[in-house]
Design an enzyme around this catalytic site. Structure first.
Site, short mmCIF file in Angstrom:
data_model
loop_
_atom_site.label_atom_id
_atom_site.label_comp_id
_atom_site.label_asym_id
_atom_site.label_seq_id
_atom_site.Cartn_x
_atom_site.Cartn_y
_atom_site.Cartn_z
N GLU A 1 81.14 160.39 56.96
CA GLU A 1 82.02 159.27 56.55
C GLU A 1 83.12 159.47 58.05
O GLU A 1 83.62 160.47 58.23
CB GLU A 1 82.77 159.41 55.41
CG GLU A 1 82.02 158.97 54.27
CD GLU A 1 82.84 159.18 52.97
OE1 GLU A 1 83.99 159.06 53.12
OE2 GLU A 1 82.33 159.52 51.86
N GLU B 1 82.37 166.02 48.44
CA GLU B 1 83.60 166.46 48.44
C GLU B 1 83.79 167.37 47.18
O GLU B 1 84.95 167.31 46.95
CB GLU B 1 84.72 165.29 48.93
CG GLU B 1 84.48 164.77 50.11
CD GLU B 1 85.64 163.82 50.45
OE1 GLU B 1 86.53 163.46 49.69
OE2 GLU B 1 85.77 163.43 51.57
#
Length: 345
Positions: free
Chosen positions: A267, A128
């Protein structure tokens, strides 16, 4: 998972292959392709060897670790039936982006000795970090690692993990488009991946959307708990938020000329505590169970019908060294006794 309130507001304002069986008790039985994230930010976690035994006992054949932890990788020796995704630490990116020799050194120090008896299938460059200040470091490291594994004919895919903060607009899904910074940092990565049809890894959390705007987002829509169409987008109807977010990212890629690139869900999950009535074991169990059933159905998404998705649930354990609140409560198991917080497998 790094979600600022501002990013959440802007994102939602503008808006594994998992094969399972349900037994008579309603629990989910994992088959060979389900994945779990294995985080290590806790001071009461069981030993890696015990964790690997847990995975074997519930049929988990894919795990994702966030860095090349030696204890975990050593515990995985000999368990080649478990596919392992290994992350490059964000703090290592600057040094690795500086030269291909640095990447070769990292690979030799962190991966090389495990190739014979650990089934490493993915290396992810950064978690990220796109879009962001170190986002530009991802592409050169990916290029160097891709060249390295290709030159040695190693069956390891190189990618990165991104969040939905890359989307400037996501509602309706067909309006999905990237932010200007994402276009600058992410699109070159996507085009590199498209050369070999290597998946981009994406983190998708309907929970954060629901928690940020519960007055306007239905819980059953966020948790896969309705079959009714909630969002109609042209000819495409959406009965769950996960599909809508996934497809918004697909639309955004297509607008940048990147079509048919595979996506892995790196995720997804729902916390069982930390935010009052929004986060209970019952809701978390409902989301994860319905997510697994949804993926197992093979229906894909409205934008990509009948296309299977690979993915990882987040996470194996509650981790008490993460920020207080929901971040500590995404786990499926208590770390101290390895008992399930709610029964899923």
């Amino acid at each position: 998972m790094l979600y600022s309130p501002k990013k959440l507001f802007l994102f939602f304002l503008s808006c594994i292959v998992l094969y399972v069986n349900s037994n008579n008790s309603g629990f989910v039985t994992a088959a060979n392709s389900i994945g779990l994230n294995y985080g290590l930010l806790g001071d009461n976690l069981p030993s890696p060897s015990n964790v690997i035994n847990l995975y074997k006992s519930i049929g988990i054949s894919r795990i994702r670790i966030f860095d090349p932890n030696t204890e975990v990788l050593n515990a995985l020796r000999g368990h080649r039936d478990i596919e392992v995704t290994v992350g490059v630490k964000d703090q290592d990116l600057a040094a690795l982006a500086a030269s291909e020799e640095a990447v070769k050194g990292w690979f030799a120090a962190n991966i090389e000795s495990y190739l014979a008896d650990v089934n490493i299938t993915f290396i992810t460059v950064g978690n990220e970090v796109i879009p962001g200040p170190i986002g530009p470091q991802v592409l050169p490291v990916m290029q160097s690692l891709t060249n390295l594994v290709k030159s040695r004919n190693l069956p390891i895919s190189i990618s990165t993990v991104v969040a939905m903060s890359n989307l400037e607009q996501s509602y309706p899904p067909s309006a999905g488009m990237f932010t200007s910074q994402a276009r600058e940092q992410l699109v070159p990565v996507l085009k590199l991946l498209s050369q070999t049809s290597t998946p981009i890894l994406v983190n998708i959390y309907p929970y954060f959307a629901y928690a940020s705007d519960p007055a306007n987002i239905r819980l059953d829509y966020a948790s896969f708990n309705t079959k009714s169409i909630v969002v109609q987008d042209g000819s495409l109807g959406y009965s769950n938020m996960f599909d809508a977010i996934f497809d918004a990212f697909v639309w955004a890629m297509e607008k940048e000329g990147v079509k048919n690139l595979p996506m892995v869900v790196s995720e997804t999950g729902w916390p069982s505590a930390g935010n009052g009535n929004f986060t209970t074991p019952a809701i978390a169990s409902t989301y994860n169970r319905n997510f697994v059933k949804h993926i197992a159905s093979g229906k894909g998404t409205p934008k990509r019908p009948n296309k299977s998705m690979n993915g990882f649930l987040f996470a194996t354990f509650n981790e008490n060294q993460k920020p207080a609140g929901t971040e500590q409560n995404f786990g499926l198991y208590n770390p101290s006794d390895m008992k399930p917080i709610y029964k899923l497998f």
